[in-house]
Design a protein around this motif. Structure first.
Motif, PDB file in Angstrom:
ATOM      1  N   LYS A 111      43.271   9.856  58.807  1.00 32.57           N
ATOM      2  CA  LYS A 111      42.314   8.893  59.366  1.00 32.57           C
ATOM      3  C   LYS A 111      40.951   9.536  59.586  1.00 32.57           C
ATOM      4  O   LYS A 111      39.916   8.939  59.288  1.00 32.57           O
ATOM      5  N   THR A 112      40.938  10.747  60.099  1.00 30.17           N
ATOM      6  CA  THR A 112      39.679  11.447  60.353  1.00 30.17           C
ATOM      7  C   THR A 112      38.934  11.706  59.047  1.00 30.17           C
ATOM      8  O   THR A 112      37.719  11.501  58.964  1.00 30.17           O
TER       9      THR A 112
ATOM     10  N   LYS B 159      52.592  13.035  63.119  1.00 29.38           N
ATOM     11  CA  LYS B 159      51.505  12.348  63.823  1.00 29.38           C
ATOM     12  C   LYS B 159      50.157  12.965  63.464  1.00 29.38           C
ATOM     13  O   LYS B 159      49.165  12.253  63.282  1.00 29.38           O
ATOM     14  N   LEU B 160      50.143  14.281  63.354  1.00 33.54           N
ATOM     15  CA  LEU B 160      48.899  14.955  62.964  1.00 33.54           C
ATOM     16  C   LEU B 160      48.522  14.630  61.520  1.00 33.54           C
ATOM     17  O   LEU B 160      47.335  14.549  61.192  1.00 33.54           O
TER      18      LEU B 160
ATOM     19  N   ASP C  12      46.645  11.489  61.868  1.00 35.56           N
ATOM     20  CA  ASP C  12      45.331  11.746  62.467  1.00 35.56           C
ATOM     21  C   ASP C  12      44.377  12.414  61.475  1.00 35.56           C
ATOM     22  O   ASP C  12      43.198  12.045  61.381  1.00 35.56           O
TER      23      ASP C  12
ATOM     24  N   PRO D  32      38.549  17.143  60.402  1.00 41.21           N
ATOM     25  CA  PRO D  32      39.901  17.238  60.973  1.00 41.21           C
ATOM     26  C   PRO D  32      40.363  18.667  61.248  1.00 41.21           C
ATOM     27  O   PRO D  32      41.554  18.893  61.491  1.00 41.21           O
TER      28      PRO D  32
ATOM     29  N   GLN E 200      48.198  21.672  63.685  1.00 40.46           N
ATOM     30  CA  GLN E 200      49.306  21.412  62.774  1.00 40.46           C
ATOM     31  C   GLN E 200      49.827  22.715  62.163  1.00 40.46           C
ATOM     32  O   GLN E 200      51.036  22.912  62.041  1.00 40.46           O
TER      33      GLN E 200
ATOM     34  N   SER F  36      42.678  19.346  64.309  1.00 42.18           N
ATOM     35  CA  SER F  36      44.048  18.855  64.103  1.00 42.18           C
ATOM     36  C   SER F  36      44.788  19.705  63.084  1.00 42.18           C
ATOM     37  O   SER F  36      45.990  19.955  63.221  1.00 42.18           O
TER      38      SER F  36
ATOM     39  N   GLU G 225      55.581  15.705  65.705  1.00 44.39           N
ATOM     40  CA  GLU G 225      54.190  16.065  66.011  1.00 44.39           C
ATOM     41  C   GLU G 225      53.401  16.355  64.734  1.00 44.39           C
ATOM     42  O   GLU G 225      52.241  15.950  64.606  1.00 44.39           O
TER      43      GLU G 225
END
Length: 169
Positions: free
Chosen positions: A107-108, A100-101, A104, A115, A122, A118, A97
């Motif tokens: 990308k943000t 994955k964050l 994210d 972000p 995190q 997120s 997890e």
């Protein structure tokens, strides 16, 4: 390893309690003294069937208690293994997890977004992971975190790793 040894410490405390209080009458090894005493009494009067019978009863009682303790120790071992497996499984979920964050968050940021949501999630996951195992956490240039074991092994960052627990039975 730290979490493993915490669980094992609890196991040893539980295991020790199975033997009873060393100062009390029900202490397991006191039963062995009772066996020796019963045999000594039977040896003093070998013609007494009562004393021989009592000696055999003491042996039987001791062996029954030893079997009970052995069974309880085996159950404790299974419990420890289950707890360790569950802890490793949860740590692996958290690592995945967090990774994955990381993606994210990066990308943000690259898209010019915020972000912080997120990052807050995190941070909570990193705190939970740190409660399960000793980790070192560093910020990544593009956002997110790099997580390593205290020995320096990469858990999450540019990619994630998977932990494995091998039972000692």
């Amino acid at each position: 390893d730290a979490s493993k040894w915490n669980v094992i410490s609890e196991y040893l405390d539980s295991a020790q309690s199975l033997f009873g209080d060393p100062t009390g009458e029900g202490y397991f090894f006191s039963r062995l003294d009772e066996v020796w005493n019963a045999f000594a009494q039977a040896a003093d009067d070998p013609s007494s069937s009562l004393l021989r019978s009592q000696a055999l009863t003491r042996v039987n009682d001791f062996l029954t208690e030893a079997d009970r303790i052995n069974t309880a120790l085996q159950d404790l071992t299974k419990t420890v293994d289950s707890r360790l497996v569950a802890g490793v499984d949860r740590a692996n979920q958290l690592i995945q997890e967090i990774q994955k964050l990381n993606v994210d968050i990066t990308k943000t940021r690259m898209a010019g977004g915020d972000p912080s949501g997120s990052e807050n999630i995190q941070a909570t996951l990193v705190d939970e992971l740190a409660s399960l195992m000793n980790v070192r956490v560093a910020k990544r240039d593009m956002g997110g975190v790099v997580i390593r074991t205290t020995e320096g092994l990469l858990l999450a960052g540019d990619h994630s790793s998977t932990l494995k627990y091998e039972s000692t039975d």
